[in-house]
Design a protein around this motif. Structure first.
Motif, PDB file in Angstrom:
ATOM      1  N   UNK A  34       0.828  -1.219   0.000  1.00  0.00           N
ATOM      2  CA  UNK A  34       0.000   0.000   0.000  1.00  0.00           C
ATOM      3  C   UNK A  34       0.858   1.263   0.000  1.00  0.00           C
ATOM      4  N   UNK A  35       1.980   1.241   0.717  1.00  0.00           N
ATOM      5  CA  UNK A  35       2.884   2.398   0.724  1.00  0.00           C
ATOM      6  C   UNK A  35       3.416   2.650  -0.687  1.00  0.00           C
ATOM      7  N   UNK A  36       3.815   1.581  -1.361  1.00  0.00           N
ATOM      8  CA  UNK A  36       4.271   1.728  -2.747  1.00  0.00           C
ATOM      9  C   UNK A  36       3.150   2.244  -3.648  1.00  0.00           C
ATOM     10  N   UNK A  37       1.960   1.660  -3.548  1.00  0.00           N
ATOM     11  CA  UNK A  37       0.839   2.118  -4.371  1.00  0.00           C
ATOM     12  C   UNK A  37       0.577   3.601  -4.148  1.00  0.00           C
ATOM     13  N   UNK A  38       0.516   4.007  -2.884  1.00  0.00           N
ATOM     14  CA  UNK A  38       0.239   5.397  -2.532  1.00  0.00           C
ATOM     15  C   UNK A  38       1.303   6.341  -3.092  1.00  0.00           C
ATOM     16  N   UNK A  39       2.564   5.938  -3.020  1.00  0.00           N
ATOM     17  CA  UNK A  39       3.649   6.817  -3.461  1.00  0.00           C
ATOM     18  C   UNK A  39       3.816   6.844  -4.973  1.00  0.00           C
ATOM     19  N   UNK A  40       3.633   5.739  -5.644  1.00  0.00           N
ATOM     20  CA  UNK A  40       3.846   5.706  -7.089  1.00  0.00           C
ATOM     21  C   UNK A  40       2.587   6.131  -7.848  1.00  0.00           C
ATOM     22  N   UNK A  41       1.417   5.709  -7.377  1.00  0.00           N
ATOM     23  CA  UNK A  41       0.169   6.112  -8.040  1.00  0.00           C
ATOM     24  C   UNK A  41      -0.275   7.500  -7.616  1.00  0.00           C
ATOM     25  N   UNK A  42       0.105   7.910  -6.419  1.00  0.00           N
ATOM     26  CA  UNK A  42      -0.394   9.140  -5.820  1.00  0.00           C
ATOM     27  C   UNK A  42      -1.558   8.812  -4.904  1.00  0.00           C
TER      28      UNK A  42
ATOM     29  N   UNK B 181       1.354   0.383 -13.952  1.00  0.00           N
ATOM     30  CA  UNK B 181      -0.055   0.533 -13.573  1.00  0.00           C
ATOM     31  C   UNK B 181      -0.460   1.995 -13.637  1.00  0.00           C
ATOM     32  N   UNK B 182       0.397   2.879 -13.121  1.00  0.00           N
ATOM     33  CA  UNK B 182       0.078   4.313 -13.172  1.00  0.00           C
ATOM     34  C   UNK B 182      -0.064   4.782 -14.615  1.00  0.00           C
ATOM     35  N   UNK B 183       0.815   4.322 -15.483  1.00  0.00           N
ATOM     36  CA  UNK B 183       0.728   4.683 -16.898  1.00  0.00           C
ATOM     37  C   UNK B 183      -0.570   4.153 -17.511  1.00  0.00           C
ATOM     38  N   UNK B 184      -0.956   2.945 -17.134  1.00  0.00           N
ATOM     39  CA  UNK B 184      -2.207   2.377 -17.631  1.00  0.00           C
ATOM     40  C   UNK B 184      -3.404   3.168 -17.105  1.00  0.00           C
ATOM     41  N   UNK B 185      -3.360   3.590 -15.840  1.00  0.00           N
ATOM     42  CA  UNK B 185      -4.430   4.405 -15.267  1.00  0.00           C
ATOM     43  C   UNK B 185      -4.529   5.745 -16.002  1.00  0.00           C
ATOM     44  N   UNK B 186      -3.383   6.356 -16.278  1.00  0.00           N
ATOM     45  CA  UNK B 186      -3.385   7.626 -17.015  1.00  0.00           C
ATOM     46  C   UNK B 186      -4.086   7.457 -18.355  1.00  0.00           C
ATOM     47  N   UNK B 187      -3.797   6.368 -19.036  1.00  0.00           N
ATOM     48  CA  UNK B 187      -4.386   6.105 -20.350  1.00  0.00           C
ATOM     49  C   UNK B 187      -5.877   5.773 -20.235  1.00  0.00           C
ATOM     50  N   UNK B 188      -6.232   4.826 -19.360  1.00  0.00           N
ATOM     51  CA  UNK B 188      -7.612   4.343 -19.282  1.00  0.00           C
ATOM     52  C   UNK B 188      -8.560   5.315 -18.582  1.00  0.00           C
TER      53      UNK B 188
ATOM     54  N   UNK C 288      -9.204   6.860  -4.696  1.00  0.00           N
ATOM     55  CA  UNK C 288     -10.433   7.052  -5.485  1.00  0.00           C
ATOM     56  C   UNK C 288     -10.477   6.325  -6.833  1.00  0.00           C
ATOM     57  N   UNK C 289      -9.353   5.891  -7.344  1.00  0.00           N
ATOM     58  CA  UNK C 289      -9.359   5.325  -8.695  1.00  0.00           C
ATOM     59  C   UNK C 289      -9.060   3.827  -8.725  1.00  0.00           C
ATOM     60  N   UNK C 290      -8.978   3.233  -7.548  1.00  0.00           N
ATOM     61  CA  UNK C 290      -8.875   1.783  -7.465  1.00  0.00           C
ATOM     62  C   UNK C 290     -10.177   1.288  -6.851  1.00  0.00           C
ATOM     63  N   UNK C 291     -10.889   0.474  -7.606  1.00  0.00           N
ATOM     64  CA  UNK C 291     -12.191  -0.016  -7.152  1.00  0.00           C
ATOM     65  C   UNK C 291     -12.041  -1.251  -6.273  1.00  0.00           C
ATOM     66  N   UNK C 292     -11.122  -2.130  -6.651  1.00  0.00           N
ATOM     67  CA  UNK C 292     -10.984  -3.408  -5.968  1.00  0.00           C
ATOM     68  C   UNK C 292      -9.512  -3.795  -5.917  1.00  0.00           C
TER      69      UNK C 292
END
Length: 140
Positions: A89-97, A128-135, A103-107
């Motif tokens: 979760x720390x990595x997700x929070x820091x790399x994804x923001x 994943x962040x790049x994919x989120x930016x695109x999608x 708010x942008x992860x549903x599950x």
């Protein structure tokens, strides 16, 4: 200065309101939410050194919700499941923001990954962040 709800979804609206009402201060940079980082180096948490390469992601964009469903594979997670999930979760929070991770992860579902194994068709958190930016944000 960063105004943050510290990962709490209930703090999104108060964070937005506080940011909107912020004063303009000379020589101060005020941001809302912890911002995404391209490089978040390997770090130590509770005595455990853990590289981001030990986390692999399978992601699926959900068109109806405009959010991502992710499976997070964590190397050696069975050694201490809660500690390894916290690190992920720390990595997700820091790399994804922070905003994206709230708010942008549903599950999210976590899975153990044995040493030397890889999850088929997995991506890194930065990918994943790049994919989120695109999608989600239609950024090419």
């Amino acid at each position: 200065m960063v105004i943050t709800p510290d990962g709490n979804p209930k703090g999104i609206l108060p964070t937005e309101k506080l940011y909107t009402s912020k004063p303009e201060l000379e020589n101060w940079i005020i941001e809302k939410f912890r911002q995404p980082k391209d490089k978040f180096s390997d770090f130590e948490y509770d005595g455990l050194k853990f590289p981001s390469s030990d986390i692999e992601i399978l992601a699926n964009y959900n068109h109806e919700s405009n959010k991502m469903d992710i499976k997070v594979f964590v190397r050696n997670m069975k050694l201490d499941e809660e500690k390894y999930k916290t690190i992920a979760w720390i990595y997700l929070d820091n790399i994804l923001g922070e905003f994206n991770s709230i708010k942008k992860i549903r599950f999210v579902d976590f899975f153990h990954l044995n040493e030397g194994e890889t999850a088929k068709n997995s991506i890194s958190i930065l990918e994943l962040r790049n994919q989120m930016d695109k999608d989600i944000y239609n950024i090419k």
